[in-house]
Design a protein around this motif. Structure first.
Motif, PDB file in Angstrom:
ATOM      1  N   PHE A  50      42.964  37.122  46.717  1.00 11.77           N
ATOM      2  CA  PHE A  50      42.317  37.550  45.473  1.00 11.77           C
ATOM      3  C   PHE A  50      42.351  36.425  44.429  1.00 11.77           C
ATOM      4  O   PHE A  50      41.357  36.181  43.733  1.00 11.77           O
ATOM      5  CB  PHE A  50      42.936  38.837  44.915  1.00 11.77           C
ATOM      6  CG  PHE A  50      42.300  39.224  43.616  1.00 11.77           C
ATOM      7  CD1 PHE A  50      40.954  39.575  43.563  1.00 11.77           C
ATOM      8  CD2 PHE A  50      43.014  39.168  42.421  1.00 11.77           C
ATOM      9  CE1 PHE A  50      40.331  39.876  42.356  1.00 11.77           C
ATOM     10  CE2 PHE A  50      42.397  39.467  41.216  1.00 11.77           C
ATOM     11  CZ  PHE A  50      41.065  39.825  41.181  1.00 11.77           C
ATOM     12  N   GLY A 163      40.306  42.413  33.559  1.00 11.95           N
ATOM     13  CA  GLY A 163      39.889  42.210  34.943  1.00 11.95           C
ATOM     14  C   GLY A 163      38.920  43.239  35.490  1.00 11.95           C
ATOM     15  O   GLY A 163      38.495  43.140  36.618  1.00 11.95           O
ATOM     16  N   SER A 164      38.614  44.282  34.700  1.00 14.49           N
ATOM     17  CA  SER A 164      37.771  45.391  35.185  1.00 14.49           C
ATOM     18  C   SER A 164      38.398  46.104  36.376  1.00 14.49           C
ATOM     19  O   SER A 164      37.691  46.635  37.229  1.00 14.49           O
ATOM     20  CB  SER A 164      36.347  44.909  35.527  1.00 14.49           C
ATOM     21  OG  SER A 164      35.436  46.004  35.517  1.00 14.49           O
ATOM     22  N   THR A 165      39.734  46.133  36.405  1.00 16.26           N
ATOM     23  CA  THR A 165      40.406  46.907  37.456  1.00 16.26           C
ATOM     24  C   THR A 165      40.072  48.393  37.322  1.00 16.26           C
ATOM     25  O   THR A 165      40.061  49.127  38.318  1.00 16.26           O
ATOM     26  CB  THR A 165      41.929  46.663  37.381  1.00 16.26           C
ATOM     27  OG1 THR A 165      42.144  45.251  37.505  1.00 16.26           O
ATOM     28  CG2 THR A 165      42.679  47.377  38.482  1.00 16.26           C
ATOM     29  N   TYR A 208      30.574  39.469  45.686  1.00 15.57           N
ATOM     30  CA  TYR A 208      31.477  40.185  46.602  1.00 15.57           C
ATOM     31  C   TYR A 208      31.221  39.817  48.068  1.00 15.57           C
ATOM     32  O   TYR A 208      31.737  40.472  48.978  1.00 15.57           O
ATOM     33  CB  TYR A 208      31.354  41.701  46.373  1.00 15.57           C
ATOM     34  CG  TYR A 208      31.948  42.077  45.029  1.00 15.57           C
ATOM     35  CD1 TYR A 208      33.264  42.508  44.929  1.00 15.57           C
ATOM     36  CD2 TYR A 208      31.217  41.924  43.861  1.00 15.57           C
ATOM     37  CE1 TYR A 208      33.827  42.802  43.698  1.00 15.57           C
ATOM     38  CE2 TYR A 208      31.766  42.209  42.621  1.00 15.57           C
ATOM     39  CZ  TYR A 208      33.076  42.644  42.550  1.00 15.57           C
ATOM     40  OH  TYR A 208      33.645  42.926  41.331  1.00 15.57           O
ATOM     41  N   MET A 254      32.571  47.821  49.186  1.00 15.73           N
ATOM     42  CA  MET A 254      32.945  46.946  50.300  1.00 15.73           C
ATOM     43  C   MET A 254      33.313  47.843  51.478  1.00 15.73           C
ATOM     44  O   MET A 254      33.965  48.876  51.324  1.00 15.73           O
ATOM     45  CB  MET A 254      34.127  46.040  49.952  1.00 15.73           C
ATOM     46  CG  MET A 254      33.787  45.061  48.852  1.00 15.73           C
ATOM     47  SD  MET A 254      34.725  43.501  48.855  1.00 15.73           S
ATOM     48  CE  MET A 254      36.355  43.969  49.281  1.00 15.73           C
ATOM     49  N   GLU A 282      36.542  49.514  49.363  1.00 20.04           N
ATOM     50  CA  GLU A 282      36.644  49.301  47.911  1.00 20.04           C
ATOM     51  C   GLU A 282      35.374  49.726  47.193  1.00 20.04           C
ATOM     52  O   GLU A 282      34.267  49.554  47.701  1.00 20.04           O
ATOM     53  CB  GLU A 282      36.905  47.816  47.583  1.00 20.04           C
ATOM     54  CG  GLU A 282      37.196  47.588  46.108  1.00 20.04           C
ATOM     55  CD  GLU A 282      37.453  46.122  45.767  1.00 20.04           C
ATOM     56  OE1 GLU A 282      38.558  45.822  45.290  1.00 20.04           O
ATOM     57  OE2 GLU A 282      36.552  45.292  45.967  1.00 20.04           O
TER      58      GLU A 282
HETATM   59  C1  AVI Z   1      40.717  43.583  41.175  1.00 16.81           C
HETATM   60  N1  AVI Z   1      39.296  43.939  41.065  1.00 16.81           N
HETATM   61  C2  AVI Z   1      38.905  44.106  39.673  1.00 16.81           C
HETATM   62  C3  AVI Z   1      38.391  43.079  41.847  1.00 16.81           C
HETATM   63  C4  AVI Z   1      36.923  43.521  41.653  1.00 16.81           C
HETATM   64  O1  AVI Z   1      36.122  42.682  41.266  1.00 16.81           O
HETATM   65  O2  AVI Z   1      36.619  44.702  41.844  1.00 16.81           O
HETATM   66  C5  AVI Z   1      38.733  43.116  43.320  1.00 16.81           C
HETATM   67  C6  AVI Z   1      37.793  42.358  44.183  1.00 16.81           C
HETATM   68  N2  AVI Z   1      37.292  42.779  45.316  1.00 16.81           N
HETATM   69  C7  AVI Z   1      36.524  41.871  45.852  1.00 16.81           C
HETATM   70  N3  AVI Z   1      36.461  40.855  45.034  1.00 16.81           N
HETATM   71  C8  AVI Z   1      37.261  41.114  43.981  1.00 16.81           C
END
Ligand code: AVI
Length: 328
Positions: A50, A163-165, A208, A254, A282
């Motif tokens: 990450f 971070g837009s988590t 992504y 994802m 995700e």
């Molecule tokens: C942690 N999060 C905010 C990232 C996102 O952009 O959703 C995780 C990520 N997944 C793939 N790339 C980044």
């Protein structure tokens, strides 16, 4: 119930495996469509991948949010009174957190994280950069209300969630989290939250599914982790990384998609994926101003100010805990 400081949070089974990891993987593979929560991406290798993602040319969110933090210092200082305890949800990042702390004159810094290792590393890093700022790390699952250390109980709080988590949660979970943040931080709190914006599907899908294949590795690492920790036999070479824009839900999804029909075991249980079938790994929701305000208000936060980066790709929002009052 609020999480108490000092308790160990990860429950291991007799094989030394995180009980929740095993349970959620087995449950997720048994359901249709198959899905595994994205929180399980972040073992050591996943966290390193990450970090690498945040430096990719296609992955704009980290750079865009950092730009807002760099450019917004005077504004933050104007709107955030000095003397607050800054409570960061997730371990502080080495770049973004110092930018904020360096411009608002805080009284204390409280990083919250479920992983003690990340937490201690982040706290030590911050303490080195701000030697006079009291740092009180708390090992806690911030998805639930957290009891903060006595040393900061009298201070007004600023929550920081970059971070837009928040975008990795479905709306119901995001609202639950915002409400529990309000409980953790108190009725006089402020919240500074990063939220990624809706944009061209091409730009989002590239962010992504990068050219170097780092995001694909990040996604596949989940299957690798399942094989290693849960005695899995998932054939990694028959899974491919897929990132696609779901316009109805305004999110990047994802998936791990089977390139042919496969059968495998996890923890002694058998599973099958048909050719083309996926495991959804995700969601990354993207927002416009209305959806941001609706989400924040539903979670008990009233937006105060909103900043965008120069290319209008990402936003940072300052909100205040909504005061209970009559609404029409
Ligand atoms: C942690 N999060 C905010 C990232 C996102 O952009 O959703 C995780 C990520 N997944 C793939 N790339 C980044």
């Amino acid at each position: 119930m609020a999480t108490q400081p000092g308790l160990s949070l990860v429950e291991l089974d007799d094989d030394g495996v995180d009980r929740a990891f095993r349970a959620q993987v087995l449950e997720g593979l048994a359901q249709e469509p198959k899905a595994i929560p994205s929180r399980w991406f972040y073992d050591e290798a996943g966290s390193e991948l990450f970090e690498a993602i945040t430096r990719l040319p296609e992955y704009y969110p980290t750079r865009a949010e950092t730009e807002i933090l760099e450019q917004g210092c005077n504004e933050f200082r104007r709107l955030i009174p000095p003397g607050r305890a800054v409570v960061e949800f997730g371990s502080g990042s080495s770049v973004k957190t110092p930018l904020l702390l360096g411009c608002i004159d805080p009284a204390a810094y409280v990083p919250l994280d479920i992983s003690g290792d990340f937490l201690r590393a982040a706290a030590a890093d911050l303490a080195g950069k701000f030697p006079r700022l009291p740092v009180h790390p708390v090992e806690a699952d911030f998805m639930k209300p957290v009891v903060l250390p006595d040393e900061v109980s009298h201070l007004p709080k600023l929550g920081f969630f970059p971070g837009s988590t928040i975008g990795n949660m479905v709306a119901r979970t995001a609202v639950d989290l915002l409400r529990s943040m309000r409980e953790t931080l108190g009725g006089d709190a402020l919240l500074l939250i990063g939220m990624d914006l809706i944009k061209d599907a091409d730009v989002l899908e590239a962010a992504y599914d990068d050219g170097q294949g780092i995001t694909a590795e990040f996604n596949l690492n989940l299957a690798r982790r399942i094989n290693r920790e849960l005695g899995g036999t998932i054939p990694l070479d028959k899974l491919r990384h897929v990132a696609r824009w779901n316009d109805t839900y305004a999110r990047i999804e994802m998936h791990l998609q089977a390139t042919e029909a496969i059968e495998f075991e996890v923890s002694g249980r058998r599973f099958r994926l048909e050719k083309g079938e996926t495991i959804h790994t995700e969601n990354s929701h993207k927002f416009d101003r209305r959806s941001q305000y609706t989400l924040l208000l539903a979670g008990g936060w009233t937006p105060v100010e909103r900043w965008l980066d120069s290319e209008e790709r990402f936003s940072l929002i300052l909100a205040e805990a909504t005061r209970p009052r009559n609404a029409p």
